[in-house]
Each structure stands twice: as C-alpha cells, then as structure tokens.
Design an enzyme around this catalytic site. Sequence first.
Site, PDB file in Angstrom:
ATOM      1  N   LYS A  13       0.827  -1.225   0.000  1.00  0.00           N
ATOM      2  CA  LYS A  13       0.000   0.000   0.000  1.00  0.00           C
ATOM      3  C   LYS A  13       0.853   1.264   0.000  1.00  0.00           C
ATOM      4  O   LYS A  13       0.622   2.166  -0.784  1.00  0.00           O
ATOM      5  CB  LYS A  13      -0.863   0.089   1.282  1.00  0.00           C
ATOM      6  CG  LYS A  13      -1.930  -0.914   1.450  1.00  0.00           C
ATOM      7  CD  LYS A  13      -2.778  -0.566   2.674  1.00  0.00           C
ATOM      8  CE  LYS A  13      -2.050  -0.571   4.007  1.00  0.00           C
ATOM      9  NZ  LYS A  13      -1.533  -1.858   4.446  1.00  0.00           N
ATOM     10  N   ARG A  88      -9.206   1.478   8.792  1.00  0.00           N
ATOM     11  CA  ARG A  88      -8.786   0.106   9.061  1.00  0.00           C
ATOM     12  C   ARG A  88      -9.865  -0.658   9.819  1.00  0.00           C
ATOM     13  O   ARG A  88      -9.676  -1.838  10.105  1.00  0.00           O
ATOM     14  CB  ARG A  88      -7.517   0.134   9.895  1.00  0.00           C
ATOM     15  CG  ARG A  88      -6.272  -0.285   9.125  1.00  0.00           C
ATOM     16  CD  ARG A  88      -5.140  -0.257  10.107  1.00  0.00           C
ATOM     17  NE  ARG A  88      -3.967  -0.944   9.714  1.00  0.00           N
ATOM     18  CZ  ARG A  88      -2.895  -0.367   9.173  1.00  0.00           C
ATOM     19  NH1 ARG A  88      -2.927   0.890   8.847  1.00  0.00           N
ATOM     20  NH2 ARG A  88      -1.820  -1.073   8.952  1.00  0.00           N
ATOM     21  N   ARG A 123      11.479  -5.812   4.369  1.00  0.00           N
ATOM     22  CA  ARG A 123      10.984  -4.444   4.266  1.00  0.00           C
ATOM     23  C   ARG A 123      11.794  -3.503   5.158  1.00  0.00           C
ATOM     24  O   ARG A 123      12.199  -3.858   6.253  1.00  0.00           O
ATOM     25  CB  ARG A 123       9.533  -4.453   4.720  1.00  0.00           C
ATOM     26  CG  ARG A 123       8.807  -3.181   4.454  1.00  0.00           C
ATOM     27  CD  ARG A 123       7.369  -3.483   4.348  1.00  0.00           C
ATOM     28  NE  ARG A 123       6.735  -3.442   5.654  1.00  0.00           N
ATOM     29  CZ  ARG A 123       5.485  -3.024   5.808  1.00  0.00           C
ATOM     30  NH1 ARG A 123       4.786  -2.644   4.765  1.00  0.00           N
ATOM     31  NH2 ARG A 123       4.946  -3.019   6.985  1.00  0.00           N
ATOM     32  N   ARG A 156      11.323  -1.886  10.678  1.00  0.00           N
ATOM     33  CA  ARG A 156      10.335  -1.343  11.612  1.00  0.00           C
ATOM     34  C   ARG A 156      10.197  -2.266  12.816  1.00  0.00           C
ATOM     35  O   ARG A 156      10.245  -3.477  12.676  1.00  0.00           O
ATOM     36  CB  ARG A 156       8.983  -1.251  10.910  1.00  0.00           C
ATOM     37  CG  ARG A 156       8.755   0.058  10.228  1.00  0.00           C
ATOM     38  CD  ARG A 156       7.570   0.018   9.323  1.00  0.00           C
ATOM     39  NE  ARG A 156       6.342  -0.472   9.945  1.00  0.00           N
ATOM     40  CZ  ARG A 156       5.161  -0.439   9.351  1.00  0.00           C
ATOM     41  NH1 ARG A 156       5.055   0.056   8.136  1.00  0.00           N
ATOM     42  NH2 ARG A 156       4.094  -0.899   9.947  1.00  0.00           N
ATOM     43  N   ARG A 167      -0.333  -8.906  13.375  1.00  0.00           N
ATOM     44  CA  ARG A 167      -0.896  -7.850  12.511  1.00  0.00           C
ATOM     45  C   ARG A 167      -1.776  -8.444  11.409  1.00  0.00           C
ATOM     46  O   ARG A 167      -2.794  -7.862  11.045  1.00  0.00           O
ATOM     47  CB  ARG A 167       0.240  -7.013  11.899  1.00  0.00           C
ATOM     48  CG  ARG A 167       0.936  -6.179  12.963  1.00  0.00           C
ATOM     49  CD  ARG A 167       2.183  -5.540  12.426  1.00  0.00           C
ATOM     50  NE  ARG A 167       1.907  -4.599  11.368  1.00  0.00           N
ATOM     51  CZ  ARG A 167       2.797  -4.193  10.486  1.00  0.00           C
ATOM     52  NH1 ARG A 167       4.027  -4.649  10.528  1.00  0.00           N
ATOM     53  NH2 ARG A 167       2.472  -3.324   9.571  1.00  0.00           N
TER      54      ARG A 167
END
Length: 210
Positions: A13, A88, A123, A156, A167
């Site tokens: 996203k 969300r 990531r 992160r 998550r």
Amino acid sequence: MNLIFLGAPGAGKGTQAESASNKYKIPAISTGNMLREAAKNGTEAGLKAKSFMDSGDLVPDEVVVGIIKERIALDDAKNGFILDGFPRTVKQAQALEDMGVNIDKVINIHVADERITARMSGRRVCTDCGASYHIEYKPTSSEGVCDLCKGKVALRDDDKPETVLSRLKTYHEKTAPLIDFYDKRGKLRTVEGQEQIEETTRLTFEAIDA
Ligand code: AMP
C-alpha cells in the site's frame, strides 16, 4: 480525487500510494507514518500509540479519526488525497462518511498471507521521512540511507516475524470487512499484488484511471 488504498500489512500500500501521489499530484496520507512520527517525537499520544503498534494491535479509532480529520483539512489535500492505512475498521470508514468525505475509489491490493510474511522480513523504512524500501524489490542506492532525505533506513519495530502474524490476524478480523463495505458502495477495485513493484504500479494506475 479522493482515494483509499486498502490491503494487508506488507501488501505494498505504502509503496503504491507514494507512486500514485507523484503521478496524480495529491498527497499520500499514511496514518502509520504519522503515528510513528508522533512516537519518535515522544508525545503522549505517540507513546500510547506505540504500545498498540508494537503488539500488532490497532490504535483506538478515536485517536486515528482525530488525526485524519485534522490532516485532510490541510491546504495540500483540498484537490484530493490518498489514504494509506486508513480506514482500518468499519467504525473508521463510517466516521469518514460522517465527515462528509466523498471517496472516488478504493484500491484493494491483494497479496496472499503466505507471501506477506516472506516480504515483510525484507521491508525497510526511513526513520526520518517514512519512505518505504525492500532489500530485494526496492533497495536504497546506498545501504541504510534513504534516497529521498538521506535519513536512516531500518527495519520497523513491528515488522518482526512474531508481530507480523499478530498484525495479519488483526487485518483479517478488523480490516478485511472493509472490502465488503466498499464493494457494496460500488467503490472497490481489486489489484493483484505482483512480484515486480512496477507491474503492481501499472495495474494500480489502470484501476484508478478506469
Ligand atoms: P502501517 O504503517 O499502516 O502498517 O501501520 C502501522 C501500525 O500503526 C498498525 O499496525 C497500527 O497499530 C497503527 N495504525 C496505522 N493506521 C491505523 C488505523 N487507521 N487505525 C488503527 N491503527 C492504525
């Protein structure tokens, strides 16, 4: 043009929202980036948000709704915006409707769960400007340094494997119902996330322009 980018964590996203922001000249507004920034600055709200984020939970609706309300009222969002990571929950989507915001399209980037976990270990994010990278698919030109602002690029806190699973569970329970919510309103466009970022970008632009 007001757009929402929907998708599981790690679906791409943020990366696609950045590309669409450049092409359509409207800001990409990421609640995740705004919350990380608040946590980094050590504000009371930021530190409270961090405890939810680090355990893979969602930050309470009223906090994020307040942040979004203020952000989309700013001048740079008057010709349109891309919401990345908001709404969300169905409650947040309803709050957006209650604000009188008209959404043109909801781009749902779909990636199967099995591929998400593998992607997220690679990531990286800029700790200064929030730009997203991937060690394999979108590396920085110089290791650990952001191409855009020269800030420090790092993993992160919530991209650790144990948090990723939590998550994903949160996504399926609380966010996936939005697919149906926006489909019923005729706004949903689903894009299959591809291995090549550029290919997903092409499909995303196609869905926006169609
Ligand atoms: P993201 O960068 O979009 O993956 O967001 C990182 C984390 O910030 C999420 O796992 C949530 O804890 C929190 N967050 C971001 N956006 C929202 C939102 N719209 N509602 C609740 N929590 C959010």
